[in-house]
Design an enzyme around this catalytic site. Sequence first.
Site, PDB file in Angstrom:
ATOM      1  N   GLY A   1      -0.149   3.163   0.537  1.00 23.66           N
ATOM      2  CA  GLY A   1      -0.650   2.041  -0.249  1.00 23.66           C
ATOM      3  C   GLY A   1      -2.156   2.003  -0.373  1.00 23.66           C
ATOM      4  O   GLY A   1      -2.697   1.321  -1.232  1.00 23.66           O
ATOM      5  N   LYS A   2      -2.848   2.744   0.540  1.00 27.68           N
ATOM      6  CA  LYS A   2      -4.321   2.808   0.558  1.00 27.68           C
ATOM      7  C   LYS A   2      -4.947   1.418   0.492  1.00 27.68           C
ATOM      8  O   LYS A   2      -5.927   1.185  -0.204  1.00 27.68           O
ATOM      9  CB  LYS A   2      -4.832   3.706  -0.568  1.00 27.68           C
ATOM     10  CG  LYS A   2      -4.318   5.139  -0.473  1.00 27.68           C
ATOM     11  CD  LYS A   2      -4.840   6.013  -1.587  1.00 27.68           C
ATOM     12  CE  LYS A   2      -4.358   7.441  -1.444  1.00 27.68           C
ATOM     13  NZ  LYS A   2      -2.893   7.599  -1.644  1.00 27.68           N
ATOM     14  N   ARG A   3      -4.389   0.504   1.249  1.00 30.52           N
ATOM     15  CA  ARG A   3      -4.861  -0.874   1.245  1.00 30.52           C
ATOM     16  C   ARG A   3      -6.181  -1.007   2.011  1.00 30.52           C
ATOM     17  O   ARG A   3      -6.443  -0.280   2.953  1.00 30.52           O
ATOM     18  CB  ARG A   3      -3.816  -1.794   1.876  1.00 30.52           C
ATOM     19  CG  ARG A   3      -2.485  -1.839   1.139  1.00 30.52           C
ATOM     20  CD  ARG A   3      -2.645  -2.435  -0.253  1.00 30.52           C
ATOM     21  NE  ARG A   3      -1.361  -2.778  -0.842  1.00 30.52           N
ATOM     22  CZ  ARG A   3      -0.758  -2.106  -1.804  1.00 30.52           C
ATOM     23  NH1 ARG A   3      -1.334  -1.031  -2.288  1.00 30.52           N
ATOM     24  NH2 ARG A   3       0.396  -2.494  -2.283  1.00 30.52           N
TER      25      ARG A   3
END
Length: 310
Positions: free
Chosen positions: A105-107
């Site tokens: 998700g590369k949050r």
Amino acid sequence: MSFDRLIAKIIETGNPTVAGLDPKLDYVPEFIRKKAFEEKGADLKGTAHAIWKFNQAIIDEICDLVPAVKPQSAYYEMYGWYGVKALYKTIEYAKSKGMFVIVDGKRNDIGATMEAYTNAYLGNVEINGNTFEGFGADALTVNGYLGTDGISPLTDACKKNDKGIFVLVKTSNKSSGELQDKLLADGGTIYNTMGDMCEKWGSDSIGKYGYSTVGAVVGATYPEQLAEMRAKLPHTFFLVPGYGAQGGGAEGVAKAFDSNGLGAIVNSSRAIMCAYQKEGCDEKDFAKAARREVIRMKEDITAYLPALKK
């Protein structure tokens, strides 16, 4: 510890790879799409259902060979809430089959917003005195460029809930060097600095295999930097994208591993999902084709690795 569980699965299967489940509708065989559209409608709902059935069949076919799956959330979010439901069902189903689940998700954010992301993927929420898990992933990819403020909620949750994170360090895309390779005043690079921070962030959560709950994303397309990072980050487990379709080869990927044949897991997405298209086999054989690609990838990579040591 979360990555202890992942490493144990890698040792059990003898396979340091993860299957990326990043399904576009074009990847789904026509017979699945047709049935889904007839049952659910030729719309977002039907598309999400087709993707879910596609994922389910692939998981059934590879769960005994591959220790983990990595769904990329964007491929589900683009189909609205129906797609997000398919993501949830994919995570739940893969875990029921004993697989480790990494949500890509590369949050990143800070404060209450980062806590909300953390609770969604790696934690839980309390409602009327009862606790509920959101997506229930085992690990999440994150962007560390907001610094410790954006990482602390995650590391706290990792220790509390037996989860892990993979921080972007040296990514596999062509333009990654525009920022990540920039030299700093001390002679190091930005990706060096981010790697050092991963070691620091995980220093109080080292598991029995010597790796912490804070991993790093280091791309297969830059084998020299991969070797550099492996030497510099002895306690940081690597998620390695870029093998296959992006040009990373098995010999270069081997630089991500330690002397025990551990320390990394290599991702392949399109090559597994679309193996039936590459083979030109009957589309109803898509899951078996995915299995064949998983076996080929495993044999390709492990040929360059030392024997796995527990």
